[in-house]
Design an enzyme around this catalytic site. Sequence first.
Site, mmCIF file in Angstrom:
data_model
loop_
_atom_site.group_PDB
_atom_site.id
_atom_site.type_symbol
_atom_site.label_atom_id
_atom_site.label_comp_id
_atom_site.label_asym_id
_atom_site.label_seq_id
_atom_site.Cartn_x
_atom_site.Cartn_y
_atom_site.Cartn_z
ATOM 1 C CB SER A 89 56.965 48.847 31.735
ATOM 2 O OG SER A 89 55.677 48.279 31.823
ATOM 3 C CE1 TYR B 196 59.273 44.003 32.455
ATOM 4 C CE2 TYR B 196 57.036 44.841 32.700
ATOM 5 C CZ TYR B 196 58.223 44.799 32.006
ATOM 6 O OH TYR B 196 58.376 45.549 30.870
ATOM 7 C CE LYS C 221 61.273 47.048 32.010
ATOM 8 N NZ LYS C 221 62.408 47.117 31.069
#
Length: 345
Positions: free
Chosen positions: A124, A148, A152
């Site tokens: 991402s 989040y 990643k």
Amino acid sequence: MTILVTGGAGYIGTHTCIELIKAGYDIVVVDNFSNSKPEALERVCEITGHNIISYKTDIQNKQELEKIFSQHNIEAVIHFAGLKAVGESVQLPLTYYQTNIMSTLTLCEVMKKYDVKNLVFSSSATVYGATDQVPILEESPLNPVNPYGRTKHMIEEVLRDLVKSDNNWSIALLRYFNPVGAHESGEIGEDPTGIPNNLMPYISQVAVGKLESLQVFGADYKTVDGTGVRDYIHVVDLAQGHIKALEKIIDTNGIEAYNLGTGNGYSVLQVISAFEKVSGIKIPYSIGERRPGDAALCYADVSKAKEDLKWGARKGIEDMCQDSWRWQRKYPNGYSQKSIKIYSN
């Protein structure tokens, strides 16, 4: 060649399954359906005219995952599975670290056991954090600002260490910017649970009457109209980027990161205007305060993907809005909950 697609019933996963089948690959899907619906895979079958082998399994379940690898001659993996809501990750950081990181570790352990060392990882642009230095290069500093994004980033580092330990691995880290749109058939699209977190599905739900109005977070940025600018990419272009990345890793070893975006930025008001143009519906909105951590500008430098993967986005903002609206108008409530018979466990 058989490709395992983890999280293949999700928004990007389903569109990628279609492109994989079109490209002649056999696919096996693993999904626990925690944030997706089996009907999405049924729609993929209808669109492509192909049946899909699919397992309702959490990839943290090592025993079940090994069973799948033992039953199929898997040669590469595209790994989408994981939790993906930025706001939720702030509220549930331990859940995100446990789910996203541990599932990837389990997947890699099983891949290693069965000597499957080709992996396309769904990363991402959140790994870059809130930066106004644009366009963003793959070599730009990585400074994620939420759990989040940190999961990643951590997974990317794990995969880099894995390649250092064994140079037979071949891994592509695909850093998505803002996926939007839907398949041109209108049969599959983004189906968020509850209130949408992302701009396009929010606009679509306002247009279809599910939500009253849109709140725009900040209109005093140093941008073309004061609202935040982002790099939106059509989900079909993004899916095709996975095919190109898969072709690349099959023929090479090592690990590389690639930005997948258009290389262009659109402001919130520009997206609203484009949606109004293709739908013929006025989108009511109000201006609110900036959200903490939001950058004014965020768009990709995509030259590396163009050069190495021979890939580039083809669809513009009006295509993205048109396809989003076709899906939302056709299925205002998204996928139904009906049971289907295309997966085994």
